[in-house]
Design an enzyme around this catalytic site. Structure first.
Site, PDB file in Angstrom:
ATOM      1  N   GLY A   1      -3.988   3.638  -8.365  1.00  8.77           N
ATOM      2  CA  GLY A   1      -2.710   3.279  -7.768  1.00  8.77           C
ATOM      3  C   GLY A   1      -2.534   1.775  -7.709  1.00  8.77           C
ATOM      4  O   GLY A   1      -1.817   1.252  -6.869  1.00  8.77           O
TER       5      GLY A   1
ATOM      6  N   LEU B   1       0.843  -1.191   0.000  1.00 14.61           N
ATOM      7  CA  LEU B   1       0.000   0.000   0.000  1.00 14.61           C
ATOM      8  C   LEU B   1       0.880   1.244   0.000  1.00 14.61           C
ATOM      9  O   LEU B   1       1.875   1.313   0.717  1.00 14.61           O
ATOM     10  CB  LEU B   1      -0.920  -0.016   1.211  1.00 14.61           C
ATOM     11  CG  LEU B   1      -1.873  -1.224   1.239  1.00 14.61           C
ATOM     12  CD1 LEU B   1      -2.494  -1.385   2.608  1.00 14.61           C
ATOM     13  CD2 LEU B   1      -2.941  -1.085   0.176  1.00 14.61           C
ATOM     14  N   HIS B   2       0.495   2.195  -0.826  1.00 17.31           N
ATOM     15  CA  HIS B   2       1.323   3.390  -1.005  1.00 17.31           C
ATOM     16  C   HIS B   2       0.460   4.638  -1.024  1.00 17.31           C
ATOM     17  O   HIS B   2      -0.753   4.582  -1.145  1.00 17.31           O
ATOM     18  CB  HIS B   2       2.151   3.268  -2.296  1.00 17.31           C
ATOM     19  CG  HIS B   2       1.310   3.117  -3.525  1.00 17.31           C
ATOM     20  ND1 HIS B   2       0.905   4.188  -4.275  1.00 17.31           N
ATOM     21  CD2 HIS B   2       0.773   2.016  -4.120  1.00 17.31           C
ATOM     22  CE1 HIS B   2       0.176   3.756  -5.300  1.00 17.31           C
ATOM     23  NE2 HIS B   2       0.080   2.434  -5.220  1.00 17.31           N
ATOM     24  N   GLU B   3       1.134   5.783  -0.891  1.00 17.18           N
ATOM     25  CA  GLU B   3       0.467   7.087  -0.886  1.00 17.18           C
ATOM     26  C   GLU B   3       1.067   7.945  -1.985  1.00 17.18           C
ATOM     27  O   GLU B   3       1.967   7.518  -2.691  1.00 17.18           O
ATOM     28  CB  GLU B   3       0.665   7.760   0.471  1.00 17.18           C
ATOM     29  CG  GLU B   3       2.122   8.057   0.774  1.00 17.18           C
ATOM     30  CD  GLU B   3       2.341   8.737   2.102  1.00 17.18           C
ATOM     31  OE1 GLU B   3       1.367   9.055   2.792  1.00 17.18           O
ATOM     32  OE2 GLU B   3       3.509   8.966   2.444  1.00 17.18           O
TER      33      GLU B   3
END
Length: 121
Positions: free
Chosen positions: A82, A42-44
């Site tokens: 994403g 999981l990324h931002e």
């Protein structure tokens, strides 16, 4: 070097490492559906600046992987959700539209805080 894409890893699902043997990493921006979270990196800060192309280079932390094929849905899915699958088999034709194919190279484990970038040039 031109930055095509950049983000930061903020969380690893419990099952992420189990996909390393299959030479895959699944990316999803924070806010992934609950049923997907355990399988995903999981990324931002999901920032796609240009279309990803063959011969671009993906970096996870300091480790680099050459792009060998780009599935037809990769740029759209990455930009909007994403979400893509990184496939480390060195294929020149993706198995699925959401696969970003990378050189056949052992995956260095992803850790929280890693940057993920795609560079050209």
């Amino acid at each position: 070097m031109t930055v095509i894409y950049e983000t930061n890893v903020v969380e690893l699902g419990d099952m992420v490492e189990s996909f390393y043997d299959d030479q895959m990493i699944i990316l999803f921006e924070i806010g992934a559906p609950e049923e997907m979270r355990e399988y995903c990196v999981l990324h931002e800060k999901n920032q796609l600046h240009d279309e990803i192309q063959v011969d671009d280079t993906l970096y996870i932390g300091e480790e680099s992987y050459k792009v060998t094929a780009v599935g037809s849905a990769v740029n759209k899915n990455l930009n909007q959700l994403g979400h893509i699958t990184l496939s480390f088999y060195g294929k020149t034709e993706p198995d699925l539209p959401g696969y970003l194919c990378l050189e056949n190279k052992k995956i260095k484990p992803v850790i929280e805080g890693n940057s993920i970038k795609i560079l050209r040039g």
